[in-house]
Design a protein around this motif. Structure first.
Motif, PDB file in Angstrom:
ATOM      1  N   GLY A 101      -4.491  -2.060  -1.341  1.00 30.60           N
ATOM      2  CA  GLY A 101      -5.714  -2.231  -0.573  1.00 30.60           C
ATOM      3  C   GLY A 101      -6.261  -0.895  -0.115  1.00 30.60           C
ATOM      4  O   GLY A 101      -5.513   0.073   0.070  1.00 30.60           O
ATOM      5  N   SER A 102      -7.576  -0.815   0.061  1.00 30.15           N
ATOM      6  CA  SER A 102      -8.210   0.440   0.457  1.00 30.15           C
ATOM      7  C   SER A 102      -9.602   0.162   0.995  1.00 30.15           C
ATOM      8  O   SER A 102     -10.250  -0.806   0.593  1.00 30.15           O
ATOM      9  CB  SER A 102      -8.307   1.393  -0.746  1.00 30.15           C
ATOM     10  OG  SER A 102      -9.063   2.534  -0.438  1.00 30.15           O
ATOM     11  N   ARG A 103     -10.067   1.039   1.882  1.00 27.48           N
ATOM     12  CA  ARG A 103     -11.457   0.943   2.327  1.00 27.48           C
ATOM     13  C   ARG A 103     -12.414   1.455   1.255  1.00 27.48           C
ATOM     14  O   ARG A 103     -13.610   1.194   1.315  1.00 27.48           O
ATOM     15  CB  ARG A 103     -11.653   1.742   3.618  1.00 27.48           C
ATOM     16  CG  ARG A 103     -10.949   1.146   4.835  1.00 27.48           C
ATOM     17  CD  ARG A 103     -11.326   1.876   6.106  1.00 27.48           C
ATOM     18  NE  ARG A 103     -10.701   1.270   7.269  1.00 27.48           N
ATOM     19  CZ  ARG A 103      -9.504   1.602   7.730  1.00 27.48           C
ATOM     20  NH1 ARG A 103      -8.795   2.530   7.103  1.00 27.48           N
ATOM     21  NH2 ARG A 103      -9.005   1.002   8.790  1.00 27.48           N
ATOM     22  N   LEU A 112      -6.318  -3.922   4.222  1.00 33.03           N
ATOM     23  CA  LEU A 112      -7.672  -3.377   4.116  1.00 33.03           C
ATOM     24  C   LEU A 112      -8.600  -4.107   3.151  1.00 33.03           C
ATOM     25  O   LEU A 112      -9.791  -3.782   3.084  1.00 33.03           O
ATOM     26  CB  LEU A 112      -7.627  -1.886   3.726  1.00 33.03           C
ATOM     27  CG  LEU A 112      -6.850  -0.982   4.692  1.00 33.03           C
ATOM     28  CD1 LEU A 112      -6.724   0.421   4.104  1.00 33.03           C
ATOM     29  CD2 LEU A 112      -7.538  -0.936   6.045  1.00 33.03           C
ATOM     30  N   ASP A 113      -8.113  -5.046   2.387  1.00 34.74           N
ATOM     31  CA  ASP A 113      -8.933  -5.825   1.461  1.00 34.74           C
ATOM     32  C   ASP A 113      -8.558  -7.295   1.589  1.00 34.74           C
ATOM     33  O   ASP A 113      -7.513  -7.635   2.149  1.00 34.74           O
ATOM     34  CB  ASP A 113      -8.743  -5.363   0.012  1.00 34.74           C
ATOM     35  CG  ASP A 113      -9.617  -4.172  -0.347  1.00 34.74           C
ATOM     36  OD1 ASP A 113     -10.838  -4.257  -0.128  1.00 34.74           O
ATOM     37  OD2 ASP A 113      -9.080  -3.162  -0.851  1.00 34.74           O
ATOM     38  N   GLU A 114      -9.381  -8.149   1.036  1.00 33.15           N
ATOM     39  CA  GLU A 114      -9.132  -9.591   1.075  1.00 33.15           C
ATOM     40  C   GLU A 114      -9.160 -10.166  -0.332  1.00 33.15           C
ATOM     41  O   GLU A 114      -9.873  -9.658  -1.201  1.00 33.15           O
ATOM     42  CB  GLU A 114     -10.196 -10.287   1.934  1.00 33.15           C
ATOM     43  CG  GLU A 114     -10.148  -9.883   3.397  1.00 33.15           C
ATOM     44  CD  GLU A 114     -11.201 -10.603   4.218  1.00 33.15           C
ATOM     45  OE1 GLU A 114     -12.135 -11.194   3.628  1.00 33.15           O
ATOM     46  OE2 GLU A 114     -11.091 -10.577   5.458  1.00 33.15           O
ATOM     47  N   PRO A 115      -8.384 -11.259  -0.542  1.00 32.73           N
ATOM     48  CA  PRO A 115      -7.523 -11.945   0.428  1.00 32.73           C
ATOM     49  C   PRO A 115      -6.221 -11.191   0.676  1.00 32.73           C
ATOM     50  O   PRO A 115      -5.758 -10.443  -0.184  1.00 32.73           O
ATOM     51  CB  PRO A 115      -7.249 -13.289  -0.247  1.00 32.73           C
ATOM     52  CG  PRO A 115      -7.256 -12.960  -1.708  1.00 32.73           C
ATOM     53  CD  PRO A 115      -8.339 -11.920  -1.870  1.00 32.73           C
ATOM     54  N   SER A 116      -5.644 -11.401   1.847  1.00 33.77           N
ATOM     55  CA  SER A 116      -4.337 -10.824   2.133  1.00 33.77           C
ATOM     56  C   SER A 116      -3.273 -11.572   1.336  1.00 33.77           C
ATOM     57  O   SER A 116      -3.491 -12.693   0.862  1.00 33.77           O
ATOM     58  CB  SER A 116      -4.033 -10.925   3.627  1.00 33.77           C
ATOM     59  OG  SER A 116      -3.824 -12.281   3.995  1.00 33.77           O
TER      60      SER A 116
END
Length: 239
Positions: free
Chosen positions: A11-13, A44-48
């Motif tokens: 995950g990343s912004r 930072l991203d979805e879905p977890s």
């Protein structure tokens, strides 16, 4: 019915990471047309991962899209699985435990690798010794495959005044390298790869920078093989 395959990215912004992860999911789904391939993220991203697992209809194989073992694969992910899985789940090793050296080599060649180039493999960096072992093994394999000197520099540990990067550049030049070529051991481009590139603009102008691993065949092969090996667990599921 085949188990669902749940890919787990860090995950990343940076939206480039999510774009790359979705392309990986599509490539894996193309290779496994009879399997429900889904994607989730640790942060930072979805879905977890927890949300994805809670909605799984049956058996699941979790394949971490992580390039080296560490806290996320050994502590974070198992805890999430234990807390949220409603059906049998098996987690495979991170994809980086499989040999991705061909992907690094191909990305360098695609970028224009030339005779006389010395290579710096860049990676995130981890306090886990096993992660360091994986990265350095890739560097040795890459050096053997391409017959060039290779150094490792962690993007999170460039050092004060970028001393660690400076040292790697000096070693490569002392080994006979005319130009520096960077091999990102990253799934996607992002802020960390750019940090290294920005430093190189000052320390070694004109350096060659290869693309990240992305959807290279070696990565997709690693995911598919991990899933197939773990898919035969119905008699003894692991949660």
């Amino acid at each position: 019915m085949s188990p669902t395959l749940l890919l787990v990215g860090h995950g990343s912004r940076d939206p480039r990471f999510g774009d790359t992860a979705r392309r990986v999911r599509r490539a894996v789904a193309d290779r496994l047309p009879d399997v429900d391939v889904r994607l989730s993220y640790l942060d930072l991203d979805e879905p977890s991962v927890g949300e994805a697992l809670a909605g799984m209809p049956g058996e699941t194989v979790v394949v971490p899209l992580l390039l080296a073992p560490g806290y996320h694969s050994e502590i974070d992910l198992p805890a999430i699985v234990a807390a949220h899985a409603r059906n049998p789940v098996r987690c495979t090793d991170v994809v980086g435990q499989r040999n991705l050296t061909a992907a690094l080599a191909d990305r360098l060649v695609e970028a224009g690798l030339a005779e006389g180039d010395g290579i710096i493999v860049t990676a995130v960096g981890s306090t886990n010794p096993a992660a360091d072992t994986v990265i350095r093994r890739r560097a040795i394999e890459l050096s053997t495959l391409l017959h060039r000197p290779v150094e490792v520099v962690y993007a999170t540990r460039l050092g004060t005044g970028n001393i660690n990067l400076r040292t790697a550049i000096r070693r490569l030049h002392n080994a006979g390298a005319d130009r520096i070529a960077v091999s990102p051991y990253f799934l996607s481009a992002g802020l960390l790869t750019e940090r290294v590139e920005d430093a190189l603009d000052t320390l070694a102008p004109g350096s060659l920078v290869a693309g990240p691993i992305g959807t290279h065949t070696a990565l997709i092969d690693a995911v598919v093989e991990s899933y197939r090996r773990a898919g035969h667990f119905a008699a003894s599921p692991v949660r």
